[in-house]
Design an enzyme around this catalytic site. Structure first.
Site, PDB file in Angstrom:
ATOM      1  N   GLU A 103       0.855  -1.182   0.000  1.00  0.00           N
ATOM      2  CA  GLU A 103       0.000   0.000   0.000  1.00  0.00           C
ATOM      3  C   GLU A 103       0.889   1.229   0.000  1.00  0.00           C
ATOM      4  OE1 GLU A 103      -2.261  -1.096   3.374  1.00  0.00           O
ATOM      5  OE2 GLU A 103      -0.989   0.025   4.761  1.00  0.00           O
ATOM      6  N   TYR A 115       6.730   1.890  -8.203  1.00  0.00           N
ATOM      7  CA  TYR A 115       6.028   0.606  -8.174  1.00  0.00           C
ATOM      8  C   TYR A 115       5.407   0.278  -9.538  1.00  0.00           C
ATOM      9  CZ  TYR A 115       6.457   1.150  -3.086  1.00  0.00           C
ATOM     10  OH  TYR A 115       6.942   1.309  -1.815  1.00  0.00           O
TER      11      TYR A 115
END
Ligand SMILES: CC(C)(COP(=O)(O)OP(=O)(O)OC[C@H]1O[C@@H](n2cnc3c(N)ncnc32)[C@H](O)[C@@H]1OP(=O)(O)O)[C@@H](O)C(=O)NCCC(=O)NCCS
Length: 147
Positions: A103, A115
């Site tokens: 997260e 990411y």
């Protein structure tokens, strides 16, 4: 170049935590706990001696979670975080993880770009998770063979 962290790395890791995460920095006890926890991997990228980047993951059964990645501000944008994530993905895969998730704050533009560049894709949203109005994005990357 990337190796498991050891107790002698804690000072450098604490300093990076403090400068990168401020109030949200992990404590010495939290970092030390990462060294001892068998389902966790805390790894560092040393450059000419001290660690300049680090990653923390945990793997439970067939799912891994990327808990932390950080790179010293003097060494950013040199590909260190991407290398650390690739090493983390390899570690998780060796342990049988079929998926790795994480997260990230919707406001953390560098981390989101990192990411996504490593193949993570959005899979959920936690509204107001970090503070009112600051959402957590859930990202995941499949590791095993796709069905
Ligand atoms: C996010 C962070 C780990 C990136 O580390 P890094 O070593 O600089 O990242 P890399 O050099 O491996 O970058 C890989 C890719 O990520 C993206 N990226 C990294 N930093 C970026 C930035 N500041 N702005 C936009 N994209 C960025 C780019 O796509 C980059 O590829 P490119 O350089 O070929 O364009 C680093 O900025 C950091 O430590 N931030 C503070 C801690 C943090 O927020 N961690 C993530 C949450 S736990």
């Amino acid at each position: 170049m990337i190796r498991s962290a050891r107790a002698a790395d804690l000072e450098a890791l604490l300093a990076m935590e403090s400068s990168l995460f401020g109030q949200g920095a992990w404590s010495r006890a939290s970092l030390a706990g990462e060294l001892d926890e068998p389902q966790h991997w805390l790894a560092v990228a040393p450059i000419h001696g001290p660690p300049r980047g680090y990653i923390s993951l945990r793997c439970v059964v067939d799912e891994a979670e990327l808990l932390r990645v950080g790179v010293h501000s003097d060494f950013q944008r040199q590909g260190l975080a991407r290398m650390l994530i690739q090493a983390g993905i390899a570690w998780a895969g060796e342990r049988g993880a079929q998926r790795i998730f994480l997260e990230v704050s919707a406001l953390n533009t560098p981390a989101r770009a990192l990411y996504m560049s490593c193949g993570f894709e959005p899979c959920g949203l936690r509204k107001g998770y970090y503070s009112p109005g600051v959402d957590a994005l859930l990202l995941a990357k499949p590791l095993g063979p796709r069905p």
